[in-house]
Design a protein around this motif. Structure first.
Motif, PDB file in Angstrom:
ATOM      1  N   SER A   1      71.484 -58.822  22.712  1.00 29.49           N
ATOM      2  CA  SER A   1      70.161 -58.211  22.217  1.00 29.49           C
ATOM      3  C   SER A   1      69.500 -57.026  23.324  1.00 29.49           C
ATOM      4  CB  SER A   1      69.309 -59.304  21.896  1.00 29.49           C
ATOM      5  OG  SER A   1      68.064 -58.997  21.395  1.00 29.49           O
ATOM      6  N   VAL A   2      68.857 -56.332  22.436  1.00 29.88           N
ATOM      7  CA  VAL A   2      68.126 -55.155  23.281  1.00 29.88           C
ATOM      8  C   VAL A   2      66.849 -55.022  22.880  1.00 29.88           C
ATOM      9  CG1 VAL A   2      68.210 -52.807  23.973  1.00 29.88           C
ATOM     10  CG2 VAL A   2      70.297 -53.947  23.520  1.00 29.88           C
ATOM     11  N   PRO A   3      65.782 -55.249  23.803  1.00 28.78           N
ATOM     12  CA  PRO A   3      64.317 -55.288  23.270  1.00 28.78           C
ATOM     13  C   PRO A   3      64.021 -53.527  23.180  1.00 28.78           C
ATOM     14  CG  PRO A   3      64.682 -56.761  25.057  1.00 28.78           C
ATOM     15  CD  PRO A   3      66.031 -56.099  25.087  1.00 28.78           C
ATOM     16  N   VAL A   4      63.230 -53.199  22.189  1.00 30.34           N
ATOM     17  CA  VAL A   4      63.099 -51.970  22.074  1.00 30.34           C
ATOM     18  C   VAL A   4      61.463 -51.702  21.651  1.00 30.34           C
ATOM     19  CG1 VAL A   4      65.300 -51.144  21.348  1.00 30.34           C
ATOM     20  CG2 VAL A   4      63.670 -51.951  19.544  1.00 30.34           C
TER      21      VAL A   4
ATOM     22  N   ALA B   1      61.989 -53.467  14.703  1.00 31.00           N
ATOM     23  CA  ALA B   1      61.197 -52.721  15.426  1.00 31.00           C
ATOM     24  C   ALA B   1      60.989 -53.043  16.973  1.00 31.00           C
ATOM     25  CB  ALA B   1      59.784 -52.613  14.860  1.00 31.00           C
ATOM     26  N   ASP B   2      61.437 -54.328  17.233  1.00 32.00           N
ATOM     27  CA  ASP B   2      61.190 -54.843  18.665  1.00 32.00           C
ATOM     28  C   ASP B   2      62.538 -55.118  19.144  1.00 32.00           C
ATOM     29  OD1 ASP B   2      61.978 -56.961  16.853  1.00 32.00           O
ATOM     30  OD2 ASP B   2      60.437 -58.577  17.747  1.00 32.00           O
ATOM     31  N   ARG B   3      63.677 -55.240  18.498  1.00 34.18           N
ATOM     32  CA  ARG B   3      64.819 -55.367  19.058  1.00 34.18           C
ATOM     33  C   ARG B   3      65.960 -54.907  18.421  1.00 34.18           C
ATOM     34  NH1 ARG B   3      63.273 -60.060  17.055  1.00 34.18           N
ATOM     35  NH2 ARG B   3      64.808 -61.286  15.679  1.00 34.18           N
ATOM     36  N   VAL B   4      67.099 -54.883  18.882  1.00 33.47           N
ATOM     37  CA  VAL B   4      68.359 -54.461  18.363  1.00 33.47           C
ATOM     38  C   VAL B   4      69.515 -55.655  18.482  1.00 33.47           C
ATOM     39  CG1 VAL B   4      70.338 -52.942  18.105  1.00 33.47           C
ATOM     40  CG2 VAL B   4      68.230 -51.950  18.547  1.00 33.47           C
TER      41      VAL B   4
ATOM     42  N   GLY C   1      68.691 -46.077  29.772  1.00 32.55           N
ATOM     43  CA  GLY C   1      67.842 -46.401  30.620  1.00 32.55           C
ATOM     44  C   GLY C   1      66.990 -47.960  30.337  1.00 32.55           C
ATOM     45  N   LEU C   2      67.578 -48.530  29.281  1.00 34.03           N
ATOM     46  CA  LEU C   2      67.057 -49.732  28.650  1.00 34.03           C
ATOM     47  C   LEU C   2      67.863 -50.967  29.086  1.00 34.03           C
ATOM     48  CD1 LEU C   2      66.560 -48.582  24.918  1.00 34.03           C
ATOM     49  CD2 LEU C   2      64.992 -48.795  26.619  1.00 34.03           C
ATOM     50  N   ARG C   3      66.871 -52.022  29.057  1.00 33.69           N
ATOM     51  CA  ARG C   3      67.579 -53.308  29.700  1.00 33.69           C
ATOM     52  C   ARG C   3      67.980 -54.170  28.459  1.00 33.69           C
ATOM     53  NH1 ARG C   3      63.954 -55.420  34.803  1.00 33.69           N
ATOM     54  NH2 ARG C   3      64.425 -53.727  36.326  1.00 33.69           N
ATOM     55  N   PHE C   4      68.896 -54.847  28.528  1.00 36.78           N
ATOM     56  CA  PHE C   4      69.322 -55.996  27.705  1.00 36.78           C
ATOM     57  C   PHE C   4      68.651 -57.149  27.873  1.00 36.78           C
ATOM     58  CE2 PHE C   4      72.988 -53.288  26.918  1.00 36.78           C
ATOM     59  CZ  PHE C   4      73.614 -53.563  25.838  1.00 36.78           C
ATOM     60  N   ALA C   5      68.103 -57.823  27.042  1.00 34.27           N
ATOM     61  CA  ALA C   5      67.625 -59.011  26.792  1.00 34.27           C
ATOM     62  C   ALA C   5      68.673 -60.358  27.450  1.00 34.27           C
ATOM     63  CB  ALA C   5      67.162 -59.793  25.638  1.00 34.27           C
TER      64      ALA C   5
ATOM     65  N   VAL D   1      69.403 -46.910  20.028  1.00 27.24           N
ATOM     66  CA  VAL D   1      70.464 -47.854  20.683  1.00 27.24           C
ATOM     67  C   VAL D   1      71.645 -48.071  19.864  1.00 27.24           C
ATOM     68  CG1 VAL D   1      70.576 -50.497  21.103  1.00 27.24           C
ATOM     69  CG2 VAL D   1      68.654 -49.239  22.156  1.00 27.24           C
ATOM     70  N   ALA D   2      71.259 -48.097  18.453  1.00 29.74           N
ATOM     71  CA  ALA D   2      72.544 -48.222  17.602  1.00 29.74           C
ATOM     72  C   ALA D   2      73.383 -46.817  17.641  1.00 29.74           C
ATOM     73  CB  ALA D   2      71.808 -48.048  16.242  1.00 29.74           C
ATOM     74  N   ALA D   3      72.882 -45.711  17.951  1.00 27.96           N
ATOM     75  CA  ALA D   3      73.810 -44.568  17.934  1.00 27.96           C
ATOM     76  C   ALA D   3      74.513 -44.416  19.220  1.00 27.96           C
ATOM     77  CB  ALA D   3      72.695 -43.229  17.739  1.00 27.96           C
ATOM     78  N   ALA D   4      74.017 -45.074  20.316  1.00 25.06           N
ATOM     79  CA  ALA D   4      74.772 -45.264  21.470  1.00 25.06           C
ATOM     80  C   ALA D   4      75.664 -46.117  21.493  1.00 25.06           C
ATOM     81  CB  ALA D   4      73.563 -45.440  22.545  1.00 25.06           C
ATOM     82  N   ALA D   5      75.613 -47.242  20.775  1.00 27.37           N
ATOM     83  CA  ALA D   5      76.430 -48.470  20.471  1.00 27.37           C
ATOM     84  C   ALA D   5      77.747 -47.973  19.622  1.00 27.37           C
ATOM     85  CB  ALA D   5      75.882 -49.521  20.074  1.00 27.37           C
ATOM     86  N   VAL D   6      77.342 -47.080  18.832  1.00 27.27           N
ATOM     87  CA  VAL D   6      78.326 -46.472  17.676  1.00 27.27           C
ATOM     88  C   VAL D   6      79.117 -45.560  18.573  1.00 27.27           C
ATOM     89  CG1 VAL D   6      78.901 -45.114  15.830  1.00 27.27           C
ATOM     90  CG2 VAL D   6      77.336 -47.084  15.651  1.00 27.27           C
ATOM     91  N   ASP D   7      78.560 -44.411  19.266  1.00 27.73           N
ATOM     92  CA  ASP D   7      79.294 -43.416  20.097  1.00 27.73           C
ATOM     93  C   ASP D   7      80.120 -44.195  21.101  1.00 27.73           C
ATOM     94  OD1 ASP D   7      78.091 -41.694  18.535  1.00 27.73           O
ATOM     95  OD2 ASP D   7      76.593 -41.038  20.270  1.00 27.73           O
ATOM     96  N   ALA D   8      79.802 -45.324  21.897  1.00 29.16           N
ATOM     97  CA  ALA D   8      80.521 -46.087  22.810  1.00 29.16           C
ATOM     98  C   ALA D   8      81.749 -46.566  22.182  1.00 29.16           C
ATOM     99  CB  ALA D   8      79.736 -47.127  23.444  1.00 29.16           C
ATOM    100  N   CYS D   9      81.718 -47.128  21.118  1.00 24.96           N
ATOM    101  CA  CYS D   9      82.853 -47.762  20.267  1.00 24.96           C
ATOM    102  C   CYS D   9      83.610 -46.570  19.637  1.00 24.96           C
ATOM    103  CB  CYS D   9      82.461 -48.600  19.037  1.00 24.96           C
ATOM    104  SG  CYS D   9      81.513 -50.210  19.581  1.00 24.96           S
TER     105      CYS D   9
END
Length: 225
Positions: free
Chosen positions: A29-32, A63-66, A98-102, A41-49
């Motif tokens: 989970s990633v707080p946003v 709105a608060d997490r992915v 530059g985001l932190r995972f929960a 975040v979603a785009a970064a995850a898709v690109d990474a895969c």
């Protein structure tokens, strides 16, 4: 696709990361701060895969997490590739955005997944009713479970009974949590007036109940292989 990893191997592969093994998936989970950041975040995850995104990655944007999950389509279990993708996504989100995972445990909303278990004498007969009334489909990879085709609602699974038990509830919840979250969750339930019904199958699951006997199992991947 490579063969599914054993549960211990899958958990060990992400032990030093914010990902945890729950119900055959690697989840994180990633707080946003809003949907725009969630989209990033979603785009970064898709690109990474890259080319594996469609076959492995599930993303739930709020709105608060992915919420992120990795599992090969049509398979109950994760592969070494899923563990590799978890690392790539972590780097893309942490280093790239530059985001932190929960933290996977001990946070206000740790990673968790809910199943509903139905005790049955004749699983085939009971299962057909629940499949029809919910609009669910067969879980991938065999087994008797039923899943929401939109992957939004809890999985149903059916537990074989040896004899009728009319004086107890026949439907209970299974809450799958990170293995390092289970002790705190159990203690919180007991502190809230709950009862430990059985720990005979711990660490796979603990059976808890409220003061009126309604049951829930706190489950982990451990001691199942």
């Amino acid at each position: 696709m490579t063969s599914p990893l054993s549960r211990p191997d899958a958990s060990a592969a992400v032990a030093r990361t914010p990902w945890r093994l729950l119900l055959g998936s690697l989840v994180a989970s990633v707080p946003v701060d809003g949907l725009s950041q969630a989209l990033a975040v979603a785009a970064a995850a898709v690109d990474a895969c890259a080319g594996d995104a469609d076959d492995h990655l599930t993303v739930d944007l709020r709105a608060d997490r992915v919420e992120l999950a990795l599992q090969p389509r049509g398979v109950r279990g994760v592969s070494a590739r899923d563990a590799e993708l978890a690392g790539l996504i972590t780097a893309a989100v942490s280093d790239g955005l530059g985001l932190r995972f929960a933290a996977p445990a001990g946070t206000p909303r740790p990673v968790q997944l809910l199943e509903i278990a139905i005790d049955a004498m004749d699983i085939d007969a009971v299962r057909q009713f629940w499949k029809a009334v919910t609009g669910y489909v067969d879980e991938p990879g065999g087994g008797n479970g039923l899943v929401d085709p939109a992957r939004q609602l809890p999985t149903l699974w059916f537990q074989q009974m040896d004899e009728p038990r009319t004086q107890r509830n026949r439907i209970h919840f299974d809450l799958d949590v990170a293995h390092d979250e289970a002790p705190a969750r159990i203690q919180a339930a007991l502190d809230a007036g709950g009862v430990l019904v059985s720990d005979a199958e711990a660490r796979a699951f603990w059976i808890l109940a409220d003061v009126e006997g309604n049951e829930i199992c706190i489950c982990t991947w451990q001691d199942r292989d």
